[in-house]
Design a protein around this motif. Structure first.
Motif: not given
Length: 523
Positions: A115-132, A470-481
């Motif tokens: 389960s490797v990813g990043y906060p607030n994940a993007v589901r666009s091929h082009f943007r996702g590739t740029d991020i990685k 996080y929500d089910a779409l990978g968005r970070e909703l709240k940082v508690l610590f």
């Protein structure tokens, strides 16, 4: 004005612009220089395997302990449990990974990070590739690559004066027609693109007259320098290819990845001292035909995984026969994973997190992390939540394989970097992280399911802790610590009254491999 300064001033594109020359490539970009450190004296090689399209981790690495719920949402494409190549009772490999399982994983030469990813994940091929490739956050556009930023500080005058007696070989090679953003520096790309090491022909450099001291003249001078460098590198590459030899037969006519890795092994055996190779395999955008109707072991994804398994196993065998296997570390990456539910076309749609795989004899081996939790009710668009940030994997490889300092990694990637101990033989590691016992790391919360609020309890050592919802779409909703905490029991309260009903995730990140992600249900 120097060419590097000119490009920083004049270039406004948000991504590298490749220029193909005789199968080689250059690019320009505008990200500022960042400090770094590389062990230039080592002979270690990093091979990046880019899986274009978004690899489905639930098929590649079936979570057997989640099958009761997974069968409900993947009735047509789920891998039969009796066909899974078991690692243990909880997880295993797709049956197409037979060679990787038998020849590499069972020998301690393969490692999986869940389960490797990043906060607030993007589901666009082009943007996702740029991020990685860049190592950027989801909300920032960086036009340099994570490896390119390393080379910037070490070789600030590149390409002027290269190749030379100290650095006669290209720093990186991309197997294909286009250079990789991964190796893009602040002004030029450190990677050259080649299709065939035996078909590199010299280009005409033009007249040798003195260029005028004007912007046009300086651009012309840079072009001549680049052509001369390309010709010099072409000669070095061809010489290595002629000296080298493969010891095994590659199925290169049917396996594109095998053809690329064959050339990597050939050049290494011929004495080329290139440190970075980028190879690619496309076809992972499996919206349809990921599995065949009625035959889940067949289909596009099974064929792709078989291509990876055969190509990597043959490549490692070739290196082993030549006595250079221990010089190589391989790592896969893909722009995103797939959603949990199958669609109506026996495929899967764009998701978020996915496993990463590493290959090489210096790995500790095994599966890092827990299987993703599959909820009893999976809603539309729901994907696999992040457990490990891909930037922590990159940074740990840079430290333990490339010899970078931890401070350099924080500048290159992000300040919240957490070192992960992945390698067994890592004499260059400069981490200052202490190793903490896993039994001091726990996460509990109640009530679950909840309506208004959740009480979170966790036990940790004296370490940096990031606790998020996080929500089910990978968005970070709240940082508690997000701070260093003393050892012991800690609590936090999350108010979820304004959230719609559904599945959410609580993720805690401690030091090293100590990272957990667990589901929450809002009624």
């Amino acid at each position: 004005m120097k060419r590097r300064s000119f490009l920083r001033t004049a270039t406004t594109a948000s991504a590298a612009l490749p220029i193909a020359m005789n199968g080689m490539g250059m690019g320009v970009a505008t990200h500022p220089l960042l400090a770094s450190a590389l062990d230039e004296d080592s002979d270690r090689v990093l091979v990046l395997i880019q899986l274009n399209g978004g690899n489905d981790g639930l098929s590649m690495l079936p979570p057997l302990n989640q099958y009761d719920n997974l069968r409900q949402v993947r009735p047509g494409i789920i891998i039969p449990s009796n066909s899974v190549l078991k690692i243990n009772d909880e997880v295993g490999f797709h049956p197409s990974f037979e060679r990787i399982k038998n020849e590499l994983y069972d020998e301690g030469k393969s490692q999986v990070i869940q389960s490797v990813g990043y906060p607030n994940a993007v589901r666009s091929h082009f943007r996702g590739t740029d991020i990685k490739m860049s190592g950027s956050p989801a909300d920032e556009i960086w036009s340099s690559g994570w490896l390119g930023r390393y080379y910037d500080q070490i070789h600030p005058e590149y390409p002027y004066g290269y190749p030379n007696s100290d650095f006669p070989d290209p720093f990186a090679l991309t197997m294909g027609s286009l250079i990789s953003l991964t190796c893009q520096g602040s002004a030029v790309n450190y990677s050259l693109a080649i299709e065939d090491p035996f078909r590199l022909f010299p280009m005409a450099q033009g007249a040798g007259d003195t260029t005028p001291n004007t912007p046009y003249g300086r651009e012309l001078e840079f072009l001549r320098t680049s052509i001369a460098q390309t010709n010099a590198y072409s000669e070095v590459i061809t010489t290595a290819a002629n000296k080298g030899a493969n010891t095994v037969a590659y199925n290169e006519s049917e396996n594109k990845l095998a053809r690329q890795l064959k050339n990597v092994a050939l050049l290494m055996s011929g004495g080329l001292r290139t440190k970075i190779y980028v190879v690619k395999l496309g076809g992972f955008d499996t919206h349809a035909g990921q599995a065949l109707n009625g035959s889940p072991l067949k289909g596009a994804h099974a064929e792709l995984l078989n291509a990876i398994s055969d190509a990597v196993a043959i490549f490692m065998e070739d290196l082993r026969n030549q006595g250079i296997e221990e010089r190589v570390l391989m790592m896969t990456f893909s722009e995103f994973g797939r959603q949990i539910k199958e669609n109506a076309s026996y495929g899967t749609d764009h998701g978020t997190s996915t496993p990463m795989m590493l290959f090489g004899p210096c790995l500790k081996g095994g599966v890092i992390g827990d299987n993703p939790e599959i909820p009893s009710r999976v809603r539309s668009q729901e994907a696999i939540p992040m457990q490990y940030d891909f930037r922590n994997v990159y940074g740990s490889i840079l430290m333990d394989w490339m010899g970078a300092s931890e401070d350099a990694v924080r500048e290159i990637l992000f300040n919240d970097f957490q070192y992960m101990s992945l390698l067994e033989c890592s004499p260059t590691s400069t981490s200052t992280k202490e190793t903490l016992r896993d039994e001091t790391f726990e996460l509990k919360y109640y009530p679950n399911p909840f309506q208004d609020w959740v009480q979170v309890e966790f036990t940790c050592g004296h370490e940096d802790i990031r606790l998020s919802i996080y929500d089910a779409l990978g968005r970070e909703l709240k940082v508690l610590f997000n701070q260093k905490l003393p050892a012991g029991l800690h609590t936090a309260r999350f108010d979820g009254r304004d959230l719609p009903a559904g599945t959410y995730y609580c993720r805690i990140q401690g030091s090293g491999l100590r990272q957990l992600t667990k589901s929450l249900i809002k009624l």
